[in-house]
Design a protein around this motif. Structure first.
Motif, PDB file in Angstrom:
ATOM      1  N   CYS A   1       0.852  -1.200   0.000  1.00 53.45           N
ATOM      2  CA  CYS A   1       0.000   0.000   0.000  1.00 53.45           C
ATOM      3  C   CYS A   1       0.887   1.249   0.000  1.00 53.45           C
ATOM      4  O   CYS A   1       1.764   1.377   0.854  1.00 53.45           O
ATOM      5  CB  CYS A   1      -0.902  -0.023   1.234  1.00 53.45           C
TER       6      CYS A   1
ATOM      7  N   CYS B   1      -0.037   3.539   3.452  1.00 51.65           N
ATOM      8  CA  CYS B   1       0.443   3.226   4.810  1.00 51.65           C
ATOM      9  C   CYS B   1       1.718   2.379   4.794  1.00 51.65           C
ATOM     10  O   CYS B   1       2.365   2.236   5.823  1.00 51.65           O
ATOM     11  CB  CYS B   1      -0.650   2.520   5.597  1.00 51.65           C
TER      12      CYS B   1
ATOM     13  N   CYS C   1      -6.953  -2.552   2.097  1.00 55.28           N
ATOM     14  CA  CYS C   1      -5.825  -2.476   3.022  1.00 55.28           C
ATOM     15  C   CYS C   1      -6.419  -2.081   4.364  1.00 55.28           C
ATOM     16  O   CYS C   1      -7.440  -1.391   4.419  1.00 55.28           O
ATOM     17  CB  CYS C   1      -4.809  -1.438   2.543  1.00 55.28           C
TER      18      CYS C   1
ATOM     19  N   CYS D   1      -5.593   0.104   6.299  1.00 61.01           N
ATOM     20  CA  CYS D   1      -5.638   1.559   6.517  1.00 61.01           C
ATOM     21  C   CYS D   1      -6.918   2.171   5.954  1.00 61.01           C
ATOM     22  O   CYS D   1      -7.220   3.338   6.219  1.00 61.01           O
ATOM     23  CB  CYS D   1      -4.418   2.240   5.903  1.00 61.01           C
TER      24      CYS D   1
ATOM     25  N   SER E   1      -7.586   2.144   2.545  1.00 56.30           N
ATOM     26  CA  SER E   1      -7.406   2.611   1.159  1.00 56.30           C
ATOM     27  C   SER E   1      -8.019   1.625   0.175  1.00 56.30           C
ATOM     28  O   SER E   1      -8.047   0.420   0.401  1.00 56.30           O
ATOM     29  CB  SER E   1      -5.917   2.788   0.855  1.00 56.30           C
TER      30      SER E   1
HETATM   31 ZN   LIG Z   1      -2.706   0.880   3.520  1.00 55.69          ZN
END
Ligand SMILES: [Zn+2]
Length: 304
Positions: free
Chosen positions: A6, A9, A25, A27, A29
């Protein structure tokens, strides 16, 4: 199975069912957000850097339109960046003129927002263009229908309210000519109110609107970048950059870059000198008679 890192992150992911829209992901995204950060990196630095590795350059001024949590804090750490919202603080309504912000920003990001701006959306695009420096750019993600047609759902929206009625929301609009319109075929994107879908874009009309707003070039990202998890699947919503001309660092950002490079050089030199000094000490210590004696007795420091 798709393996990718990713670029928001830095996490490594293996994803079995890969689709463009849902988060892929931890995070938060998805394909479009990773593609947007990729475009931001290439536009600013000429290469694809993961967001955590962006150089810290406070001379670069950025503005977000309801930017997502997974990247807005990092952008604020790297740049002089402010995230703004239509319906809460820090508030910024792009459909209104902001002469005090004219020519102010290096970049503006608009992730999945343009479809929610009340018509005429052209005012918001022209205002975004006005807020950018001459070399500034607008990064956009927005769903575009494969038909390529722009469908404006409420072309005569003027004075309007969304009100609950019998368990579902309806839109009441007083048109500019004073007549009333009531609609109950509302589509919301994960909420109510400001998440109402005002229009559905097609890629060609979106490009045309951006050019009309004053941008000279509109570049859609049309290639997959599997290593950062950008695979467009069946999604026709390729993110884009709208610019006037190629991005260049202005004077202030250029100086900041030289300062950062100089201090990195200095740190590298100091680290090298430190390592040399340590190696010398280790060589001297290793040849010491007392240490050799200690080693033979199984005591004392070890350097190998
Ligand atoms: Zn991420």
């Amino acid at each position: 199975m798709v393996s990718f890192t990713c670029n928001i992150c830095g996490a490594a992911n293996d994803v079995e069912h890969f689709a463009s829209e849902p988060a892929t992901c931890a995070c938060g995204s998805n394909v479009r957000l990773r593609a947007l950060i990729y475009l931001l990196s290439v536009e600013l630095f000429g290469r694809s850097l993961p967001l955590p590795a962006f150089p810290r350059m406070k001379a670069i001024r950025g503005l977000g339109m309801s930017d997502k949590d997974c990247y807005n804090a990092l952008l604020a750490e790297k740049f002089d960046y402010t995230n703004t919202f239509y319906d809460r603080e820090p508030r910024l309504d792009f459909t209104q003129p902001h002469p005090e912000l004219a020519g102010h920003f290096d970049f503006i990001l608009s992730a999945d927002v343009l479809e929610h701006i009340a018509p005429p959306v052209e005012h918001a695009l022209a205002e975004a263009h006005r807020m950018l420096k001459p070399h500034g750019f607008l990064g956009v993600t927005v769903y575009c229908h494969p038909s390529g047609i722009l469908r404006e759902h409420y072309p005569t929206l003027h004075e309007f309210r969304i009100v609950p009625l019998g368990g579902r929301d309806v839109l009441i609009n007083r048109r500019p000519d004073g007549t009333l319109e009531i609609r109950d075929d509302l589509v919301f994107h994960g909420g109510t109110g400001a998440t109402l879908e005002m229009r559905e874009y097609g890629a060609a009309p979106l490009r045309a609107q951006l050019l009309d707003a004053g941008f000279r070039e509109v570049d859609f990202l049309t290639t997959d970048i599997p290593e950062i998890g950008v695979l467009f699947d069946h999604d026709t919503s390729q993110p884009l950059i709208a610019r006037n001309r190629e991005y260049t660092f202005d004077h202030c950002a250029g100086h900041q870059l030289v300062d950062a490079w100089q201090s990195a050089e200095l740190r590298a030199r100091e680290a090298a000198e430190c390592a040399d000094l340590l190696a010398t000490r280790i060589r001297l210590a290793a040849s010491s008679r007392w240490l050799r004696l200690g080693r033979s007795l199984g005591i004392g420091p070890r350097f190998e």
